[in-house]
Scaffold this active site. Structure first.
Site, short mmCIF file in Angstrom:
data_model
loop_
_atom_site.label_atom_id
_atom_site.label_comp_id
_atom_site.label_asym_id
_atom_site.label_seq_id
_atom_site.Cartn_x
_atom_site.Cartn_y
_atom_site.Cartn_z
N LYS A 293 1.06 -1.76 0.02
CA LYS A 293 0.09 -0.01 -0.22
C LYS A 293 1.12 1.24 -0.05
O LYS A 293 1.91 1.13 1.13
CB LYS A 293 -0.70 -0.16 1.39
CG LYS A 293 -2.05 1.23 1.83
CD LYS A 293 -2.51 1.59 2.78
CE LYS A 293 -3.32 2.99 2.76
NZ LYS A 293 -4.34 2.40 3.85
N LYS A 305 -10.80 12.53 7.74
CA LYS A 305 -10.17 12.62 9.29
C LYS A 305 -10.15 13.70 9.85
O LYS A 305 -10.41 14.84 9.57
CB LYS A 305 -8.35 11.78 8.86
CG LYS A 305 -8.35 10.47 8.51
CD LYS A 305 -7.07 9.92 8.36
CE LYS A 305 -7.00 8.52 7.85
NZ LYS A 305 -7.74 7.28 8.61
N ARG A 385 -7.32 -0.66 1.68
CA ARG A 385 -7.66 -2.30 0.54
C ARG A 385 -8.38 -1.84 -0.61
O ARG A 385 -8.82 -3.42 -1.31
CB ARG A 385 -9.14 -2.43 1.59
CG ARG A 385 -10.82 -1.61 1.39
CD ARG A 385 -11.05 -2.25 2.92
NE ARG A 385 -10.97 -1.58 4.28
CZ ARG A 385 -11.39 -1.44 4.88
NH1 ARG A 385 -12.61 -2.06 5.36
NH2 ARG A 385 -10.60 -0.66 5.93
N1 BES Z 1 -4.45 4.56 6.76
C1 BES Z 1 -5.66 4.31 7.46
C2 BES Z 1 -5.31 4.00 8.85
C3 BES Z 1 -4.91 3.73 9.87
C4 BES Z 1 -4.77 4.41 10.86
C5 BES Z 1 -3.19 3.79 9.76
C6 BES Z 1 -4.26 4.85 11.90
C7 BES Z 1 -2.00 3.96 10.36
C8 BES Z 1 -2.48 5.01 11.84
C9 BES Z 1 -6.69 3.64 7.00
O1 BES Z 1 -6.74 4.00 5.28
C10 BES Z 1 -7.93 3.72 7.23
O2 BES Z 1 -8.32 5.25 7.16
N2 BES Z 1 -8.49 3.11 7.90
C11 BES Z 1 -9.86 2.86 8.55
C12 BES Z 1 -10.67 2.55 7.78
C13 BES Z 1 -12.46 2.61 8.05
C14 BES Z 1 -12.72 3.67 7.76
C15 BES Z 1 -13.15 1.38 7.99
C16 BES Z 1 -9.68 2.74 10.28
O3 BES Z 1 -9.12 2.16 10.64
O4 BES Z 1 -10.35 3.60 10.41
ZN ZN Z 2 -4.55 4.82 4.34
MN MN Z 3 -7.52 5.33 5.45
#
Ligand code: BES
Ligand code: ZN
Ligand code: MN
Length: 529
Positions: A293, A305, A385
Site C-alpha cells: 500500500k 479524518k 484495501r
Molecule cells: N491509513 C488508515 C489506517 C491507519 C490508521 C494507519 C492509523 C495508521 C494509523 C486507513 O486508510 C484507514 O483510514 N482505515 C480506516 C478504515 C475504516 C474507515 C473502515 C480506519 O481504520 O479507521
Molecule cells: Zn490509509
Molecule cells: Mn484511510
C-alpha cells in the site's frame, strides 16, 4: 557507516568506544553473594576491567541498560561500555541486535564516531541457547542493529548535526570462522541498509514524496541494485481497468504511480508465465508477489479524518516502502526464487473529483473474459484495501503463485494488538508456516488474526458484490477478508502494520519515527523458498 570485522585481541584495540555485552544471570541472592551480571566476552582483560563495576551491583544488565567506564585499566580503548541483554534465560539473538543499537545510540549524542563491539564467544551463545548450526549468528543481527540505530529522522532541520557513526567494528571471538563471520556481516549490512532505505521513504512528508516521486525513488533504487522496474500512471490504470485503485487516485491532482519491480534470478525457470486461472500453484517454480500500500498521504478523502494527528498519515505508504526495502535486499542477496513487487501509490484527497460514499467502483478483472468485482464505497477512508485489491489482482495476472501484502490498513489493528505487535492473516498454512519461520530470524513481532466467512458477511453489499467497510468491530479482520476476496485461492499473507510502522516513543536502540517494520520478515520469507 563503515563496517568491518576485527580478529585482533580486544585488549590492544585502540578505539573511542569498546562495547561489550552482559546478561543478568539471576544468580541466587544470598546475603554475602550479590548476583553479578555475566559478561559475554571471555577475554580476560575485559573481564578484569569490568570486574570492579560488576561487583558493585549498581549495573544489573537489564535490557539495554548501560554503564560506561573511562580509561578502563588494561585496555587500549578510551572507553568501555557495558550493555545489558536482560535476563540470561530470556536472552535471544534479537537482544544482541538491540544491544548493538543501544551502543550506537549511546555514542551518537556524545560525539563518539567510532565503535568497536565485542561479539560474544560461542560458549556464551550456547549458555544463552543462542548457538546456531551456521556457526556465528550474532554478527548479522549486531550489524543490523547498529545500522538501524544510526538512523535519525531530522532530515529537514537546518541545525541538523551529523551525528552518524563513521566506523563500526565487530570483534570476532577467538577461534571464529573468518569466512562465515565476514559473510554474516556483509548480509547484515544489506539488511540494515535496506530497512533504513524503507524508513527514509516513510519519513518523507506528503509534499516531498508524491506518488510520482515514490516511483522515481523506486526506479533509482532498482537501477542501483540491478532490478527491472516499470512505473506506470493513469493511462495504465485505465488500460488494466483498475477501477478500485483509480477511485482513490481520482480525487488528487497528483497522478497515481503503479510501481512494478521484478527480480529474475539466474538458473531459475524464468519461462513464460501461465495465466493464473490456468496455473496450479503446486506445480512448477513459485513466483512470489509482493504487494504494498503506497498512500503517500491519507486525508480520508470525502470521509475526511479529524485534524488531530492527521499529519501522521504521511506514513500510509509504509507497506509499499517495506516492499521496496525488501526488494533492494533481495536484489543484493540473490535468493533462488522469482519475485515481483507491486506498489500502488496514490494520494487520498477530498475534492470535486473525489469519489463519494455510495459510489460503485469496478475492480480490475483477473482475466479479460471475467468481469471485475463491483465495490460499493461506504467510507472513502477505507482506501488502502481499494488500491490493494487491484494490486493483488495485477500480481496474480503477472504470474504470482504466492502473495504477501503489507499495509498500514486499519486503526483497528492497533486497538487489537497495540503499538509493538503487527497483525498477520493468511489463507494458506504452508505459506504462513514459512512466514513464522522467517519471524524467528527477523525478530519482528506479528500475531496471526482470523479471516472467516463471518467477516465476509459483514461486507456484502446490497447494490454490488462487496462494500469497502463493515462496522467498527473486528475491523482488521474485515479489511483482511476484503483483500481475501481478491487474493481468492492464491496462497496469500496479509500484514497489517498500521500500529507499528511509526515509533511514537524513542527506544534506547531506535529513534522516534519510521520503523521500517516488515522489511526483514518479508526478506526472510522470500529467502525461505
Ligand atoms: N491509513 C488508515 C489506517 C491507519 C490508521 C494507519 C492509523 C495508521 C494509523 C486507513 O486508510 C484507514 O483510514 N482505515 C480506516 C478504515 C475504516 C474507515 C473502515 C480506519 O481504520 O479507521
Ligand atoms: Zn490509509
Ligand atoms: Mn484511510
Amino acid at each position: 557507516m563503515r563496517t568491518q570485522i576485527s580478529f585482533a585481541s580486544i585488549a590492544g584495540i585502540q578505539t573511542d568506544l569498546l562495547a561489550v555485552l552482559a546478561a543478568d544471570t539471576q544468580a541466587a541472592k544470598t546475603p554475602d553473594a550479590r548476583p553479578q551480571p555475566a559478561l559475554l566476552t571471555g577475554d580476560p582483560a575485559v573481564q578484569a576491567a569490568a570486574a570492579g563495576v560488576l561487583s558493585t551491583g549498581e549495573f544489573k544488565a537489564g535490557s539495554n541498560e548501560t554503564v560506561l567506564l573511562h580509561a578502563p585499566a588494561g585496555l587500549a580503548a578510551k572507553r568501555l561500555l557495558i550493555v545489558g541483554l536482560g535476563k540470561q534465560s530470556k536472552a535471544t539473538i534479537h537482544k544482541i541486535r538491540d544491544a548493538a543499537g543501544t551502543a550506537v545510540r549511546f555514542a551518537k549524542p556524545r560525539g563518539i564516531r567510532e565503535i568497536v563491539l565485542a561479539l560474544p564467544s560461542p560458549e556464551n551463545l550456547v549458555a544463552l541457547s543462542l548457538s546456531s548450526s551456521k556457526g556465528l549468528p550474532a554478527a548479522g543481527p549486531a550489524v543490523e542493529g547498529a545500522i538501524i540505530a544510526d538512523f535519525d529522522p531530522d532530515t529537514y532541520r537546518s541545525d541538523r548535526k551529523d551525528q552518524s557513526i563513521q566506523s563500526f567494528t565487530l570483534v570476532a571471538p577467538p577461534g571464529a570462522d573468518h569466512a562465515a563471520i565476514e559473510s554474516a556481516l556483509a548480509e547484515g549490512v544489506v539488511v540494515g541498509e535496506s530497512q533504513n532505505f524503507a524508513r527514509s521513504l516513510v519519513n518523507e512528508p506528503g509534499n516531498k514524496l508524491t506518488p510520482t516521486i515514490l516511483g522515481q525513488r523506486a526506479a533509482e533504487m532498482a537501477q542501483q541494485v540491478g532490478l527491472a522496474c516499470e512505473v506506470h500512471s493513469t493511462e495504465k490504470l485505465r488500460e488494466l481497468k483498475m477501477g478500485a485503485f483509480w477511485s482513490v487516485a481520482q480525487g488528487s491532482v497528483e497522478p497515481p504511480a503503479l510501481i512494478v519491480l521484478r527480480y529474475e534470478p539466474e538458473g531459475v525457470d524464468n519461462g513464460p508465465v501461465l495465466h493464473p486461472t490456468d496455473k496450479d500453484p503446486s506445480v512448477g517454480a513459485p513466483v512470489l508477489g509482493l504487494v504494498g500500500k503506497g498512500i503517500t498521504f491519507d486525508t480520508g478523502g470525502i470521509s475526511i479524518k479529524p485534524a488531530d494527528n492527521m499529519e501522521k498519515m504521511k506514513y500510509d505508504m509504509a507497506g509499499g516502502a517495506a516492499m521496496l526495502g525488501a526488494m533492494r535486499a533481495i536484489a543484493l542477496l540473490k535468493p533462488k526464487v522469482r519475485v515481483l513487487a507491486i506498489v500502488c501509490a496514490a494520494e487520498n484527497m477530498p475534492s470535486g473529483t473525489a469519489q463519494k460514499p455510495g459510489d460503485v467502483q469496478t475492480a480490475m478483472p483477473i482475466a479479460p473474459d471475467r468481469p471485475g468485482k463491483t465495490i460499493e464505497i461506504i467510507n472513502t477512508d477505507a482506501e488502502g484495501r481499494l488500491v490493494l485489491a487491484d494490486g493483488l489482482t495485477f500480481a496474480r495476472q503477472l504470474g504470482a503463485t504466492h502473495l504477501i501484502d503489507a499495509a498500514t490498513l486499519t486503526g483497528a489493528i492497533s486497538v487489537a494488538l497495540g503499538k509493538t505487535t503487527a497483525g498477520s492473516f493468511s489463507n494458506d498454512e504452508p505459506a504462513y508456516a514459512k512466514f513464522e519461520a522467517a519471524l524467528r530470524v527477523s525478530g519482528e513481532k506479528f500475531w496471526r488474526l482470523p479471516l472467516g466467512e463471518e467477516y465476509a458477511d459483514l461486507i456484502k453489499s446490497d447494490i454490488g458484490d462487496i462494500k469497502n467497510a463493515g462496522g467498527r468491530y473486528g475491523g482488521a479482520s474485515i479489511a483482511a477478508e476484503f483483500l481475501h476476496t481478491f487474493a481468492e485461492d492464491t496462497p496469500w499473507i496479509h500484514l497489517d502494520i498500521a500500529g507499528v510502522a511509526w515509533v511514537d516513543e524513542a527506544k534506547p536502540f531506535v529513534a522516534k519515527g519510521p520503523s521500517g517494520v516488515a522489511v526483514r520478515s518479508i526478506l526472510e520469507w522470500v529467502r525461505s523458498w
